[in-house]
Design a protein around this motif. Structure first.
Motif, PDB file in Angstrom:
ATOM      1  N   UNK A  85      34.068  75.602  67.945  1.00  0.00           N
ATOM      2  CA  UNK A  85      33.652  76.292  66.712  1.00  0.00           C
ATOM      3  C   UNK A  85      33.266  75.369  65.557  1.00  0.00           C
ATOM      4  N   UNK A  86      34.024  74.324  65.303  1.00  0.00           N
ATOM      5  CA  UNK A  86      33.706  73.436  64.188  1.00  0.00           C
ATOM      6  C   UNK A  86      32.429  72.653  64.396  1.00  0.00           C
ATOM      7  N   UNK A  87      32.262  72.120  65.602  1.00  0.00           N
ATOM      8  CA  UNK A  87      31.043  71.365  65.912  1.00  0.00           C
ATOM      9  C   UNK A  87      29.829  72.284  65.889  1.00  0.00           C
ATOM     10  N   UNK A  88      29.994  73.457  66.457  1.00  0.00           N
ATOM     11  CA  UNK A  88      28.912  74.451  66.473  1.00  0.00           C
ATOM     12  C   UNK A  88      28.494  74.809  65.049  1.00  0.00           C
ATOM     13  N   UNK A  89      29.479  74.988  64.167  1.00  0.00           N
ATOM     14  CA  UNK A  89      29.171  75.336  62.781  1.00  0.00           C
ATOM     15  C   UNK A  89      28.331  74.248  62.114  1.00  0.00           C
ATOM     16  N   UNK A  90      28.623  72.987  62.392  1.00  0.00           N
ATOM     17  CA  UNK A  90      27.807  71.908  61.826  1.00  0.00           C
ATOM     18  C   UNK A  90      26.383  71.971  62.351  1.00  0.00           C
ATOM     19  N   UNK A  91      26.227  72.134  63.651  1.00  0.00           N
ATOM     20  CA  UNK A  91      24.896  72.167  64.263  1.00  0.00           C
ATOM     21  C   UNK A  91      24.078  73.342  63.729  1.00  0.00           C
ATOM     22  N   UNK A  92      24.753  74.476  63.512  1.00  0.00           N
ATOM     23  CA  UNK A  92      24.043  75.694  63.094  1.00  0.00           C
ATOM     24  C   UNK A  92      24.100  75.933  61.590  1.00  0.00           C
ATOM     25  N   UNK A  93      24.471  74.940  60.816  1.00  0.00           N
ATOM     26  CA  UNK A  93      24.468  75.067  59.363  1.00  0.00           C
ATOM     27  C   UNK A  93      23.028  74.949  58.876  1.00  0.00           C
ATOM     28  N   UNK A  94      22.462  76.072  58.456  1.00  0.00           N
ATOM     29  CA  UNK A  94      21.049  76.108  58.064  1.00  0.00           C
ATOM     30  C   UNK A  94      20.754  75.286  56.816  1.00  0.00           C
ATOM     31  N   UNK A  95      21.775  74.896  56.059  1.00  0.00           N
ATOM     32  CA  UNK A  95      21.555  74.093  54.859  1.00  0.00           C
ATOM     33  C   UNK A  95      21.339  72.617  55.176  1.00  0.00           C
ATOM     34  N   UNK A  96      21.708  72.191  56.379  1.00  0.00           N
ATOM     35  CA  UNK A  96      21.520  70.796  56.774  1.00  0.00           C
ATOM     36  C   UNK A  96      20.077  70.597  57.214  1.00  0.00           C
ATOM     37  N   UNK A  97      19.476  69.499  56.781  1.00  0.00           N
ATOM     38  CA  UNK A  97      18.042  69.286  56.989  1.00  0.00           C
ATOM     39  C   UNK A  97      17.676  68.051  57.803  1.00  0.00           C
ATOM     40  N   UNK A  98      18.616  67.101  57.927  1.00  0.00           N
ATOM     41  CA  UNK A  98      18.322  65.843  58.604  1.00  0.00           C
ATOM     42  C   UNK A  98      19.450  65.503  59.571  1.00  0.00           C
ATOM     43  N   UNK A  99      19.145  64.640  60.531  1.00  0.00           N
ATOM     44  CA  UNK A  99      20.127  64.262  61.552  1.00  0.00           C
ATOM     45  C   UNK A  99      19.888  62.834  62.004  1.00  0.00           C
ATOM     46  N   UNK A 100      20.981  62.109  62.108  1.00  0.00           N
ATOM     47  CA  UNK A 100      20.972  60.801  62.749  1.00  0.00           C
ATOM     48  C   UNK A 100      21.958  60.828  63.899  1.00  0.00           C
ATOM     49  N   UNK A 101      21.583  60.247  65.021  1.00  0.00           N
ATOM     50  CA  UNK A 101      22.418  60.248  66.213  1.00  0.00           C
ATOM     51  C   UNK A 101      22.696  58.809  66.632  1.00  0.00           C
ATOM     52  N   UNK A 102      23.955  58.557  66.991  1.00  0.00           N
ATOM     53  CA  UNK A 102      24.331  57.245  67.499  1.00  0.00           C
ATOM     54  C   UNK A 102      25.073  57.384  68.803  1.00  0.00           C
ATOM     55  N   UNK A 103      24.744  56.535  69.759  1.00  0.00           N
ATOM     56  CA  UNK A 103      25.397  56.528  71.066  1.00  0.00           C
ATOM     57  C   UNK A 103      25.770  55.082  71.388  1.00  0.00           C
ATOM     58  N   UNK A 104      27.013  54.880  71.812  1.00  0.00           N
ATOM     59  CA  UNK A 104      27.458  53.554  72.237  1.00  0.00           C
ATOM     60  C   UNK A 104      27.973  53.659  73.666  1.00  0.00           C
ATOM     61  N   UNK A 105      27.420  52.847  74.537  1.00  0.00           N
ATOM     62  CA  UNK A 105      27.833  52.827  75.935  1.00  0.00           C
ATOM     63  C   UNK A 105      29.019  51.896  76.112  1.00  0.00           C
TER      64      UNK A 105
END
Length: 118
Positions: A85-105
């Motif tokens: 639920x918490x992660x989903x709420x962030x992803x579906x927050x319509x007020x958020x406009x930008x995203x940065x993604x980081x992945x470390x192997x």
């Protein structure tokens, strides 16, 4: 990852988020730090939360962070986030406009960080 996030947002009636290189740099650094210092948390061992880390990089518009580890690919981590639920709420927050993604192997990983901006 951006396409997966935006597909979920479209289904929920939100506009897309745009890729943000500055947020991505902070997200990549956090993923690598979690791997290298062997912790899993939004607040690092130095006491810096996502917003403090963003401010240290000169970013004032960071608004939400999702983290995960162990999922082998973007589809798997998105499925896990959408089931939380918490992660989903962030992803579906319509007020958020930008995203940065980081992945470390690394062993036990990968470590994933999404850092959203307003």
């Amino acid at each position: 990852m951006l396409a997966l996030v935006n597909a979920q947002r479209a289904t929920a009636g939100c506009g897309p988020v745009a890729a943000d290189d500055r947020l991505a740099a902070v997200a990549r650094a956090h993923s690598a730090d979690m791997r290298d210092r062997r912790y899993f948390a939004h607040t690092n061992p130095d006491g810096l939360d996502p917003f403090a880390r963003a401010r240290a990089a000169g970013i004032t518009y960071a608004r939400a962070e999702n983290i995960a580890y162990g999922q082998p690919d973007a589809a798997a981590v998105m499925a896990a986030w959408m089931a939380s639920p918490g992660h989903r709420a962030n992803i579906l927050n319509c007020e958020l406009r930008t995203l940065g993604v980081g992945v470390a192997q690394g062993a036990g990983g990968p470590w994933w960080t999404q850092l959203f901006g307003g």
